[in-house]
Scaffold this active site. Structure first.
Site, PDB file in Angstrom:
ATOM      1  N   TYR A 111       8.976  62.951 -43.327  1.00 50.91           N
ATOM      2  CA  TYR A 111      10.089  62.536 -44.201  1.00 50.91           C
ATOM      3  C   TYR A 111      10.635  61.175 -43.786  1.00 50.91           C
ATOM      4  O   TYR A 111      11.010  60.964 -42.633  1.00 50.91           O
ATOM      5  CB  TYR A 111      11.187  63.585 -44.135  1.00 50.91           C
ATOM      6  CG  TYR A 111      12.281  63.410 -45.157  1.00 50.91           C
ATOM      7  CD1 TYR A 111      12.140  63.943 -46.429  1.00 50.91           C
ATOM      8  CD2 TYR A 111      13.461  62.745 -44.859  1.00 50.91           C
ATOM      9  CE1 TYR A 111      13.144  63.819 -47.367  1.00 50.91           C
ATOM     10  CE2 TYR A 111      14.472  62.608 -45.801  1.00 50.91           C
ATOM     11  CZ  TYR A 111      14.306  63.143 -47.046  1.00 50.91           C
ATOM     12  OH  TYR A 111      15.310  63.015 -47.974  1.00 50.91           O
ATOM     13  N   TYR A 117      12.036  59.322 -54.101  1.00 48.76           N
ATOM     14  CA  TYR A 117      12.998  60.053 -53.273  1.00 48.76           C
ATOM     15  C   TYR A 117      13.275  61.380 -53.954  1.00 48.76           C
ATOM     16  O   TYR A 117      14.073  61.458 -54.890  1.00 48.76           O
ATOM     17  CB  TYR A 117      14.265  59.210 -53.150  1.00 48.76           C
ATOM     18  CG  TYR A 117      15.405  59.843 -52.394  1.00 48.76           C
ATOM     19  CD1 TYR A 117      15.285  60.195 -51.054  1.00 48.76           C
ATOM     20  CD2 TYR A 117      16.636  60.062 -53.012  1.00 48.76           C
ATOM     21  CE1 TYR A 117      16.356  60.747 -50.361  1.00 48.76           C
ATOM     22  CE2 TYR A 117      17.706  60.609 -52.328  1.00 48.76           C
ATOM     23  CZ  TYR A 117      17.559  60.953 -51.006  1.00 48.76           C
ATOM     24  OH  TYR A 117      18.622  61.499 -50.331  1.00 48.76           O
TER      25      TYR A 117
END
Ligand SMILES: [Zn+2]
Lengths: 406, 140
Positions: free
Chosen positions: A309, A360
């Site tokens: 991430y 995102y």
């Protein structure tokens, strides 16, 4: 592992189109969630009506019980919500779904994320509460998060970049990490995005000079150290090994998954800067790393690629250190060596473009890409990839999953 | 009248039973940390009970009001009209507290001159007659 026939596998991945913040105006977040789930079911070769579980994380606005009804599930047998905050939760929600199918609670669970940030205020931002009072004073906190934020918001710690810039500043102080080393993460990720037509930053190449020239947001983070903000949705479907082998695509097993943080970590440095250097500048991911290696029996050298991430370039370094891909404090030189870049790096990372350059989606898209790598479907395919580590965010109580080709 | 660095429109704190004593102390010009009345353990932010001994008998104690910059960032975004630009958000490690830290600001110095380890001292910015916010300056 209990019944091998019920071992959890990911059989479907799907998404809508990804667009820049506010770029999708012809559908609601809820509608996008339904599209992504339907696309994941189609990818798996499953009838969407046969899904029987929903999972998500961190206060999803798109309530699972309603999405299940919207899509016409015949039955709902699992509705799971993870406490893990925002970026920490995607792998945890999938891990919880894995436990549920292995226990027989449900047979086909979808985990999704849908974001139409133009239609709502940004997740992770306090902007909605700024300037709301007629005059400065004490107010009653309406929940525990607001209570904790009383110790950050009045000081202008308004957004995630500010909080995590402080973490990276400490990492730089302790270990000599540099802006150029964080830039190496961002540049490799952008190169991968430029091979992936789904990526919002497809067709927008970036050099280290571009990175160094981008405007400062919160030192040491420049604009190109920070993730995008996007509209779109994505979803993955978890089912049993037995069922997976009758479906459309190569089977990807969840070899190990874990969630959590050291007990004192709380919500992490977004709200509270206490704790040892190991804790504060380590991202809190040591617990999930230890659990994933123990449960899988693997070591870092067994991993062919990773989807770590990347809310911020520098936080990728913390996760790599926590998992032992390099020594503590050596994340910067590791990235700078080219290790994260496809095709020649030892650990090609975020081969879809990640949150920095694909989209995102609070890290759900990292799971989609991990599955695609192990099916041989990535646009930056790691040759013969058999194992992929997917993690959620360092810097909050987090989660991870080690995926393997069946 | 005390000096002002941040505008009225800065977010006001949402308080709870646990945090109200901290903000009330600040209103009186005292920077405090929570202390367990049973075992003496200290923590910040304040919580309902002691993580070490489990006691719910917790109170506040005064700190020296000095510390060092543990980490910080210089923020180059303008979120609210009237805010200084750029401004410094810092984590201050409080002297005499076994390493407890508070998030605050460092003012009275060029942001580019702030360093990790810099000694600082608290001052109290009066936002209104109902709200005082503790911020820090380089120690003289
Ligand atoms: Zn105690």
């Amino acid at each position: 592992m209990s019944d091998p026939a019920r071992q959890a596998c990911i059989v479907g991945v799907g998404e809508t189109r990804y667009a820049k913040w506010g770029g999708i105006t012809d559908a609601s977040e809820r509608g996008l969630a339904c599209q992504a789930v339907a696309n994941a079911a189609a990818d798996a070769g499953l009838d969407v009506h046969d899904l029987d579980g929903v999972g998500s994380f961190a206060d999803d606005r798109n309530l699972g019980v309603l999405i299940a009804r919207d899509l016409g599930f015949r039955e709902l047998r699992y509705a799971g919500m993870s406490w893990l905050p925002g970026g920490g939760g995607a792998c945890g929600a999938v891990g919880a779904a894995a436990l549920a199918v292995e226990a027989g609670q449900a047979d086909a669970i979808v985990v999704y994320r849908s974001l139409c940030q133009g239609q709502h205020y940004r997740f992770g931002s306090a902007a909605a509460s700024v300037g709301q009072l007629p005059k400065p004073g004490l107010t009653q906190a309406s929940n525990l998060l607001e209570a904790e934020m009383a110790f950050s918001l009045p000081f202008g710690m308004f957004s995630a970049p500010i909080a995590y810039a402080m973490v990276m500043q400490r990492h730089m102080h302790l270990f000599g990490t540099t802006s150029e080393q964080m830039g190496a993460v961002a540049v490799a990720t952008r190169a991968h995005a430029n091979r992936n037509p789904r990526a919002v930053m497809h067709g927008r190449p970036m050099t280290l000079e571009d990175h160094q020239g981008s405007r400062m947001v919160a030192e040491p983070f420049r604009l190109f150290d920070c993730c995008l903000e996007n509209d779109g949705a994505c979803a993955v479907i978890v089912t049993t090994a037995e069922r997976a082998r009758d479906l459309a695509k190569p089977v990807v097993r969840i070899a190990a998954h874990a969630q959590g943080a050291p007990g004192e970590y709380g919500w992490g440095p977004f709200l509270d800067t206490n704790g040892s250097d190991d804790l504060y500048a380590g991202g809190g991911a040591n617990v999930i790393a230890r659990e994933i290696w123990a449960k899988s029996g693997m070591v870092p050298g067994d991993v062919d690629c990773a989807q770590i991430y990347d809310h911020f370039s520098g936080l990728v370094l913390l996760m790599l250190e926590a998992f032992g891909f390099c020594e503590k404090g050596e994340g910067g030189p590791f990235a700078e060596s080219g290790a994260l870049a496809w095709p020649n790096g030892s650990l090609p990372n975020n081969t879809h473009g990640g949150s920095l350059s694909e989209a995102y989606m609070h890290g759900m898209n990292n799971l989609n890409e991990g599955v695609r790598q192990l099916r041989g479907e990535s646009t930056s395919q790691v040759e013969g990839a058999e194992t992929c580590l997917v993690t959620s965010a360092a810097g909050v109580p987090t989660s991870g999953a080690l995926l393997v080709r069946d | 009248m005390s000096e002002r660095h941040f505008p009225d429109l800065m977010p006001s704190p949402g308080v709870t039973r646990e945090s109200l004593p901290w903000w009330e102390a600040v209103l009186q010009g005292r920077l405090v940390v929570q202390k367990c009345n049973a075992c003496g353990a200290e923590r910040h932010p304040p919580c309902p009970c002691c993580a070490r001994c489990g006691s719910h008998d917790v109170g506040m104690r005064d700190t020296e009001g000095t510390g060092v910059v543990y980490t910080f960032t210089v923020v180059h975004q303008k979120f609210i009209p009237g805010m200084p630009e750029p401004y410094v958000v810092a984590s201050i490690e409080l002297d005499g507290t076994d390493g407890l830290r508070v998030v605050s600001n460092v003012v009275g110095v060029e942001p580019s001159e702030v360093r990790i380890g810099m000694p600082v001292e608290v001052f109290f910015e009066h936002m209104s007659d109902e709200l005082v916010v503790p911020r820090f300056k380089p120690r003289r």
